[in-house]
Design an enzyme around this catalytic site. Sequence first.
Site, mmCIF file in Angstrom:
data_model
loop_
_atom_site.group_PDB
_atom_site.id
_atom_site.type_symbol
_atom_site.label_atom_id
_atom_site.label_comp_id
_atom_site.label_asym_id
_atom_site.label_seq_id
_atom_site.Cartn_x
_atom_site.Cartn_y
_atom_site.Cartn_z
ATOM 1 N N ARG A 165 0.853 -1.259 -0.011
ATOM 2 C CA ARG A 165 0.215 0.073 0.015
ATOM 3 C C ARG A 165 0.809 1.297 -0.053
ATOM 4 O O ARG A 165 0.694 2.013 -0.697
ATOM 5 C CB ARG A 165 -0.970 0.010 1.367
ATOM 6 C CG ARG A 165 -1.678 1.517 1.137
ATOM 7 C CD ARG A 165 -2.691 1.234 2.522
ATOM 8 N NE ARG A 165 -2.330 1.015 3.845
ATOM 9 C CZ ARG A 165 -3.050 0.694 5.022
ATOM 10 N NH1 ARG A 165 -4.214 0.898 4.917
ATOM 11 N NH2 ARG A 165 -2.373 0.307 6.183
ATOM 12 N N GLU A 339 -12.255 -4.171 17.297
ATOM 13 C CA GLU A 339 -11.692 -2.965 16.693
ATOM 14 C C GLU A 339 -13.118 -2.494 16.199
ATOM 15 O O GLU A 339 -13.901 -3.164 15.681
ATOM 16 C CB GLU A 339 -10.890 -3.304 15.420
ATOM 17 C CG GLU A 339 -10.498 -2.046 14.448
ATOM 18 C CD GLU A 339 -9.487 -2.401 13.548
ATOM 19 O OE1 GLU A 339 -8.589 -2.944 13.620
ATOM 20 O OE2 GLU A 339 -9.660 -1.831 12.361
HETATM 21 C C1 3EB Z 1 -4.428 0.492 14.532
HETATM 22 O O1 3EB Z 1 -4.873 1.505 15.037
HETATM 23 C C2 3EB Z 1 -5.062 -0.716 14.408
HETATM 24 O O2 3EB Z 1 -3.888 -0.490 8.189
HETATM 25 O O3 3EB Z 1 -5.446 0.544 7.345
HETATM 26 C C3 3EB Z 1 -6.983 0.222 12.108
HETATM 27 C C4 3EB Z 1 -7.503 1.065 10.994
HETATM 28 C C5 3EB Z 1 -5.817 -0.727 11.852
HETATM 29 C C6 3EB Z 1 -6.670 0.723 9.600
HETATM 30 C C7 3EB Z 1 -4.921 0.071 8.336
HETATM 31 C C8 3EB Z 1 -5.102 -0.468 10.480
HETATM 32 C C9 3EB Z 1 -5.646 0.052 9.738
HETATM 33 O O4 3EB Z 1 -3.298 0.072 13.972
HETATM 34 C C10 3EB Z 1 -5.337 -1.426 13.130
#
Ligand code: 3EB
Length: 350
Positions: A165, A339
């Site tokens: 990405r 989450e």
């Molecule tokens: C975090 O806060 C949890 O890789 O796009 C949350 C939202 C998380 C988006 C992403 C990853 C992503 O790191 C993980």
Amino acid sequence: MSSRQFLRLEYVTSAESRSAGWHDVLGAAAFDGAARDAERALRGDGIDVPLAHVHAPVLGDAREVLEVWRIGAPTQPGSSGHVRYSHGGDFLFGSVAVHEEELASVAGSGPRTPLEMATDLVYREMYATLAAAGNPTLIRVWNYLPDINLETHGLERYRQFNTARHEALLACGHAVAGSVPAASALGVAPGSPLTLYFLASHRAPAFIENPRQVSAYRYPAQYGPRSPAFSRATVLGEGSEATLFISGTASIVGHRTLHAGDPAAQTRETLVNIEALLEEAGRRSRTAALRLETLAYKVYVRDPRDLPAVRAELASALGTGAAVLYLKADICRRDLAVEIEAAGGGRAAE
Ligand code: 3EB
């Protein structure tokens, strides 16, 4: 063209969505087994709306398994590569899914893993779609990939995804920090395709970070060779017209996971993080209308046995009236059990 467009999010059954009409639906996502039903309803009505199929089981007793984005204005469908999209008013919604096996057969795959190649492809196609549509700004991306915590080729698949990405954003001339979209990245059923859906707008959003957390794009290298390119939230518009998009949010303070092994405490910590984002977003968009109760939530639970504990925490924070959809999905760190993402605004409560 109407003076003011709105973006409205609903969690509904396909029958409910059908009775409300499809004319102003910009895009939708179907969870678990709902996709076939939804697809049939759309085809039966002769409707061409991008529909993301998210291979995550719905938990609990919800029958509302369609996430529908309406704009209150006519929409125009299109496709480009693997991307199906719809453009209407200020907004563009797109959906794209690619099976890694499709790419594994490509000759001379070189040093990239199949997931990295798939991620590169979907991100490039997403940005090509946006460029062809006059370059609206990406405000929200949902990323779903199978076996997110599995290590292959010497690197966890979530980290492979982050690497690809990050590099695709750079290759397409986009920032990898600061003005990056809100996002979620979750693990879904093994064997399912890499699936993305996204929202973009011709109005620029404000990009919001959480003062309690290190920005994900500044995570230290212990979380992987390339940092995750997403903002903690984005907000479009101001005052009563503000629409907020909160990224997948977990029990992380600073850059560390808190409360490993305690899903109830993780849920409470996550809600504190969401409240911090609401406060930041309210300040940036000059409104007090963004409140916990006016948002709609998607809650990802790794182990369905944790659902009662997680649900009890949400009920005590939000009351029982809030729109909450529970899904079984793997979180991108093994020590995270839950989450939560959210979206909405003043108009969502109407
Ligand atoms: C975090 O806060 C949890 O890789 O796009 C949350 C939202 C998380 C988006 C992403 C990853 C992503 O790191 C993980």
